[in-house]
Design an enzyme around this catalytic site. Structure first.
Site, mmCIF file in Angstrom:
data_model
loop_
_atom_site.group_PDB
_atom_site.id
_atom_site.type_symbol
_atom_site.label_atom_id
_atom_site.label_comp_id
_atom_site.label_asym_id
_atom_site.label_seq_id
_atom_site.Cartn_x
_atom_site.Cartn_y
_atom_site.Cartn_z
ATOM 1 N N GLU A 87 41.616 -36.011 48.053
ATOM 2 C CA GLU A 87 42.181 -35.985 46.700
ATOM 3 C C GLU A 87 42.460 -37.374 46.116
ATOM 4 O O GLU A 87 42.938 -38.265 46.811
ATOM 5 C CB GLU A 87 43.487 -35.184 46.736
ATOM 6 C CG GLU A 87 44.054 -34.867 45.362
ATOM 7 C CD GLU A 87 44.920 -33.625 45.413
ATOM 8 O OE1 GLU A 87 44.366 -32.510 45.327
ATOM 9 O OE2 GLU A 87 46.145 -33.764 45.562
ATOM 10 N N LYS A 133 44.988 -38.910 43.898
ATOM 11 C CA LYS A 133 46.350 -38.487 43.530
ATOM 12 C C LYS A 133 47.226 -39.722 43.349
ATOM 13 O O LYS A 133 47.471 -40.446 44.311
ATOM 14 C CB LYS A 133 46.882 -37.590 44.656
ATOM 15 C CG LYS A 133 48.268 -37.009 44.425
ATOM 16 C CD LYS A 133 48.642 -36.061 45.558
ATOM 17 C CE LYS A 133 49.901 -35.272 45.266
ATOM 18 N NZ LYS A 133 50.274 -34.346 46.348
ATOM 19 N N LYS A 182 41.497 -30.503 39.835
ATOM 20 C CA LYS A 182 42.794 -30.015 40.333
ATOM 21 C C LYS A 182 43.778 -30.072 39.179
ATOM 22 O O LYS A 182 44.206 -31.137 38.761
ATOM 23 C CB LYS A 182 43.236 -30.917 41.485
ATOM 24 C CG LYS A 182 44.413 -30.406 42.252
ATOM 25 C CD LYS A 182 43.923 -29.452 43.330
ATOM 26 C CE LYS A 182 44.929 -29.116 44.409
ATOM 27 N NZ LYS A 182 46.289 -29.045 44.065
ATOM 28 N N GLU A 240 44.611 -20.256 45.205
ATOM 29 C CA GLU A 240 45.721 -20.790 46.013
ATOM 30 C C GLU A 240 46.868 -19.799 46.152
ATOM 31 O O GLU A 240 47.332 -19.233 45.163
ATOM 32 C CB GLU A 240 46.225 -22.072 45.347
ATOM 33 C CG GLU A 240 47.385 -22.704 46.073
ATOM 34 C CD GLU A 240 47.815 -23.998 45.409
ATOM 35 O OE1 GLU A 240 47.028 -24.949 45.387
ATOM 36 O OE2 GLU A 240 48.950 -24.043 44.888
ATOM 37 N N ASN A 285 48.732 -23.001 50.357
ATOM 38 C CA ASN A 285 49.466 -24.222 50.057
ATOM 39 C C ASN A 285 50.798 -24.203 50.808
ATOM 40 O O ASN A 285 51.635 -23.333 50.572
ATOM 41 C CB ASN A 285 49.704 -24.349 48.542
ATOM 42 C CG ASN A 285 50.150 -25.756 48.162
ATOM 43 O OD1 ASN A 285 50.626 -26.517 49.015
ATOM 44 N ND2 ASN A 285 49.997 -26.100 46.904
ATOM 45 N N GLU A 304 46.248 -26.477 52.638
ATOM 46 C CA GLU A 304 46.560 -27.428 51.576
ATOM 47 C C GLU A 304 47.969 -27.992 51.735
ATOM 48 O O GLU A 304 48.912 -27.261 52.028
ATOM 49 C CB GLU A 304 46.537 -26.741 50.203
ATOM 50 C CG GLU A 304 45.222 -26.166 49.769
ATOM 51 C CD GLU A 304 45.373 -25.470 48.415
ATOM 52 O OE1 GLU A 304 44.591 -24.552 48.151
ATOM 53 O OE2 GLU A 304 46.279 -25.821 47.643
ATOM 54 N N SER A 305 48.084 -29.273 51.485
ATOM 55 C CA SER A 305 49.366 -29.984 51.316
ATOM 56 C C SER A 305 50.072 -30.352 52.619
ATOM 57 O O SER A 305 50.049 -29.601 53.604
ATOM 58 C CB SER A 305 50.355 -29.185 50.465
ATOM 59 O OG SER A 305 49.868 -29.043 49.164
HETATM 60 O O1 LIG Z 1 52.215 -32.631 45.269
HETATM 61 C C1 LIG Z 1 53.192 -32.120 44.695
HETATM 62 O O2 LIG Z 1 54.341 -32.606 44.722
HETATM 63 C C2 LIG Z 1 53.026 -30.859 43.892
HETATM 64 C C3 LIG Z 1 54.132 -30.306 43.277
HETATM 65 C C4 LIG Z 1 54.002 -29.172 42.506
HETATM 66 C C5 LIG Z 1 52.763 -28.575 42.342
HETATM 67 C C6 LIG Z 1 51.642 -29.114 42.964
HETATM 68 C C7 LIG Z 1 51.768 -30.252 43.734
HETATM 69 N N1 LIG Z 1 50.666 -30.825 44.339
HETATM 70 C C8 LIG Z 1 49.333 -30.421 44.118
HETATM 71 C C9 LIG Z 1 48.644 -30.184 45.379
HETATM 72 O O3 LIG Z 1 48.245 -29.085 45.618
HETATM 73 C C10 LIG Z 1 48.489 -31.333 46.330
HETATM 74 O O4 LIG Z 1 48.206 -32.473 45.593
HETATM 75 C C11 LIG Z 1 47.418 -31.156 47.380
HETATM 76 O O5 LIG Z 1 47.570 -29.979 48.076
HETATM 77 C C12 LIG Z 1 47.494 -32.343 48.364
HETATM 78 O O6 LIG Z 1 48.793 -32.401 48.919
HETATM 79 P P1 LIG Z 1 49.276 -33.653 49.766
HETATM 80 O O7 LIG Z 1 48.252 -33.898 50.832
HETATM 81 O O8 LIG Z 1 50.588 -33.238 50.339
HETATM 82 O O9 LIG Z 1 49.376 -34.795 48.847
#
Ligand SMILES: O=C(O)c1ccccc1NCC(=O)[C@H](O)[C@H](O)COP(=O)(O)O
Length: 269
Positions: free
Chosen positions: A56, A58, A118, A167, A188, A218-219
């Protein structure tokens, strides 16, 4: 009480009105029709082989604030591709994530692998917009859509040749995604109400997702160990943002994650 997701979506709707004033619905439909055909991202994510990394772009997030400046998103995406990423996720929401459709355009120019727009998709217009800017995958957040909206946007993504990453966060949302016929389902781990990450959610929900679907974790993925954990829980793919934009060496980081996933599949720590 309004949740973080509600707040994000109300900002998304405001920004959408501005863009729709600049480029009307007829024009955006024409632009989408003129774009080169979408890549078959679902097939690429489902292909045999190592865990697929969706890397991503970001800059910031509601949970963590500023993450990285990323002056050249195309360069970052190129590094991800060189490291073996299967797809690139580009956050295009501006207020809370610092992204834009310009980022998507820049990345599209640079890489040949599928692109995920995204964003928080709530309207047909955004779907045409995604396609017009070269997206192959769009995100549908089950928690943000009622059944009718979910069905219609899912159908539209298929009509436009795009893959929907659907998701989910809990059992009920997973059932809705499966009933919809989603081929790519993302669990997620970040609760969009509290923003807390619960990595164990993937394992709790993965068994509800049919084996012929691509299961995306995810995340909250901090590095190779988390990839290995998710692979051991049945993940076919992983979406990684923060760890890649803050860790330095993005190419190597993607490569190391893929290798960790391969070792986990072989049962080697
Ligand atoms: O990343 C956040 O804080 C967030 C908060 C609210 C809604 C969506 C959010 N993120 C979008 C995503 O889904 C993430 O960017 C993606 O899964 C990657 O996550 P990470 O590896 O933890 O940065």
């Amino acid at each position: 009480m309004a949740t973080v997701l509600d707040d994000i979506i109300s900002g998304v709707r405001e920004d959408l009105k501005t863009r729709m004033r600049a480029i009307g619905p007829v024009q955006i439909i024409e632009q989408a029709a003129a774009a080169p055909a979408a890549l078959d991202a679902a097939a690429m994510l489902a292909a045999p082989g190592p865990v697929k990394i969706i890397s991503e772009v970001k800059r910031k997030s509601p949970s963590k604030g500023e993450l990285a400046t990323i002056p050249d998103p195309a360069e970052l995406a190129g590094s991800y591709e060189a490291g073996g990423a299967t797809a690139i996720s580009v956050l295009t929401e501006q207020r809370r994530f610092g992204g834009s459709l310009d980022d998507l355009d820049a990345v599209r120019e640079r890489v040949r692998i599928p692109l995920l727009r995204k964003d928080f998709m709530v309207s047909e217009y955004q779907m045409f917009e995604a396609r017009a800017h070269g997206a192959d995958i769009i995100l549908l957040i089950v928690a943000a859509l009622d059944d009718r909206q979910l069905h219609d946007l899912f159908q539209q993504s298929a009509d436009l040749g795009m893959t929907a990453l659907v998701e989910v966060h809990d059992e009920h949302e997973t059932e809705r995604a499966v009933e919809l016929g989603a081929r790519v389902i993302g669990v997620n781990a970040r609760n969009l109400k509290t923003l807390e990450v619960h990595r164990e959610m993937f394992g709790k929900l993965a068994h509800l997702i049919p084996d012929d679907c691509v299961k995306v974790a995810e995340s909250g993925i901090r590095g190779p160990e988390d990839i290995a954990y998710y692979v051991s829980q049945g993940a076919d793919a992983a979406l990684v943002g923060e760890a890649l934009v803050t860790g330095g060496e993005p190419s190597q980081a993607v490569r190391t994650m893929i290798e960790a996933g391969a070792r986990a599949r072989q049962g080697v720590a």
